[in-house]
Design a protein around this motif. Structure first.
Motif, PDB file in Angstrom:
ATOM      1  N   ASP A  63       0.818  -1.213  -0.083  1.00  0.00           N
ATOM      2  CA  ASP A  63       0.119  -0.207  -0.134  1.00  0.00           C
ATOM      3  C   ASP A  63       0.777   1.000  -0.024  1.00  0.00           C
ATOM      4  O   ASP A  63       1.554   1.462   0.896  1.00  0.00           O
ATOM      5  N   ALA A  64       0.825   2.108  -0.983  1.00  0.00           N
ATOM      6  CA  ALA A  64       1.722   3.181  -1.274  1.00  0.00           C
ATOM      7  C   ALA A  64       1.493   4.253  -0.358  1.00  0.00           C
ATOM      8  O   ALA A  64       2.431   5.017   0.356  1.00  0.00           O
ATOM      9  N   GLU A  65       0.221   4.162   0.015  1.00  0.00           N
ATOM     10  CA  GLU A  65      -0.017   5.440   1.261  1.00  0.00           C
ATOM     11  C   GLU A  65       0.358   5.102   2.495  1.00  0.00           C
ATOM     12  O   GLU A  65       0.849   6.120   3.321  1.00  0.00           O
ATOM     13  N   ILE A  66       0.269   3.850   2.810  1.00  0.00           N
ATOM     14  CA  ILE A  66       0.588   3.452   4.308  1.00  0.00           C
ATOM     15  C   ILE A  66       2.348   3.716   4.089  1.00  0.00           C
ATOM     16  O   ILE A  66       2.868   3.955   5.144  1.00  0.00           O
ATOM     17  N   CYS A  67       3.001   3.261   3.321  1.00  0.00           N
ATOM     18  CA  CYS A  67       4.292   3.318   3.112  1.00  0.00           C
ATOM     19  C   CYS A  67       4.865   4.583   3.065  1.00  0.00           C
ATOM     20  O   CYS A  67       5.818   4.980   3.956  1.00  0.00           O
ATOM     21  N   PHE A  68       4.058   5.669   2.428  1.00  0.00           N
ATOM     22  CA  PHE A  68       4.280   6.903   2.738  1.00  0.00           C
ATOM     23  C   PHE A  68       4.233   7.493   3.802  1.00  0.00           C
ATOM     24  O   PHE A  68       5.028   8.268   4.470  1.00  0.00           O
ATOM     25  N   ARG A  69       3.238   7.484   4.623  1.00  0.00           N
ATOM     26  CA  ARG A  69       2.710   7.915   6.004  1.00  0.00           C
ATOM     27  C   ARG A  69       3.885   7.373   7.066  1.00  0.00           C
ATOM     28  O   ARG A  69       4.366   8.246   7.894  1.00  0.00           O
TER      29      ARG A  69
END
Length: 309
Positions: A52-58
């Motif tokens: 999950d790119a958003e989880i990775c970013f957060r």
């Protein structure tokens, strides 16, 4: 569907649900300014669903905020590997690269953002900043190279192992440093009394060890002189054209023409860039030929180049 497929799907569903739960906990912790709790929650979410790119970013952002830069950098790099890279990850990664003086990497990240959104406000500002930083680095490096070069040119010739004859000859010619040697040509050295081939080869070998050569500075100086001469003559009709006229127009003697040919002189403008010593250093070029050339130039209001004092 096999039992194995069903089991795999169930595990995936559980992982996604778990990841979402921890992700929401991370958001809540961020809003409460509880950064350690946010990091812990996002780490759990990332473990459950690392794709999950958003989880990775957060998680990367949370680690970045608490000063875990190396781990944050790694995660930002993971974020941008997707088919549609996370734009904020690209921007934050560019900032980290710039802080580490990896300006080319930073520029690539920002250009990737602009390729997706050409009017992205932050990216538009950052690209200017990065380009300016790269220019400053280039200027600093050029200045350092120039300073190092100037120190080398200021090195006294007495610091090198030269023969007594060569040392004495250079002293009589008032040549004190390596920089002084770059201002004279081989022909000029040969023109000095008792300066022979042995001394010449000795000096050339010494300069070659430093990546230098006789007359290296002369070309730049000649160009400056040429521009100065053209400027001085700019107000007179036809004088600029005169400098470009061929040597044959001077009606010089055969000996004088041959000497100039050895110096690669093809037009009148080239002659004014030569010194008396350069001309006299050419084999079989005597005082008669020198006076002949000086008289021809004087008739045109010009003269030979003089060495700097």
């Amino acid at each position: 569907m096999t039992d194995a497929d069903a089991t795999f799907g169930a595990v995936q569903a559980v992982d996604s649900a778990t990841a979402q739960k921890y992700y929401e906990q991370g958001l809540a912790a961020e809003q409460a300014c509880d950064r350690p709790a946010a990091v812990k929650a996002y780490q759990a979410a990332y473990t459950a669903n690392p794709d999950d790119a958003e989880i990775c970013f957060r998680l990367a952002y949370a680690l970045d905020v608490v000063g875990e830069e190396d781990e944050a950098l790694h995660l930002y790099e993971e974020c941008i590997k997707a088919d549609k890279p996370h734009l904020n990850a690209l921007i934050n990664l560019a900032i980290m690269y710039e802080d580490r003086n990896e300006l080319s990497k930073a520029e690539r990240c920002i250009r990737q953002v602009l390729a997706t959104n050409p009017t992205h406000p932050r990216a538009s500002l950052y690209i200017k900043d990065i380009i300016a930083s790269k220019a400053m680095v280039i200027d600093d490096e050029a200045e350092k190279r120039n300073e190092k070069h100037m120190v080398l040119l200021d090195t006294p010739v007495t610091d090198f192992e030269l023969s007594v004859r060569t040392r004495n000859a250079l002293r009589k010619m008032n040549i004190r440093t390596l920089g002084d040697l770059l201002k004279v040509t081989e022909a000029e050295l040969r023109s000095f009394k008792n300066f022979g081939d042995a001394s010449l080869e000795e000096i050339k070998a010494m300069l070659a060890q430093k990546g230098l050569r006789l007359g290296q500075s002369v070309e730049q100086h000649q160009q400056a002189v040429k521009e100065q001469v053209y400027e001085q003559l700019a107000g007179s009709h036809g004088d600029n054209e005169m400098l470009g006229r061929p040597i044959a127009d001077l009606n010089l003697s055969v000996r004088a023409r041959k000497a100039l040919a050895l110096l690669n002189v093809s037009c009148i403008g080239d002659i004014v860039l030569k010194t008396e010593a350069e001309l006299m250093g050419v084999k079989n070029f005597g005082m008669t030929s020198l006076l002949e050339i000086k008289e021809k130039l004087a008739e045109m209001g010009m003269g030979l180049r003089t060495l700097e004092g």
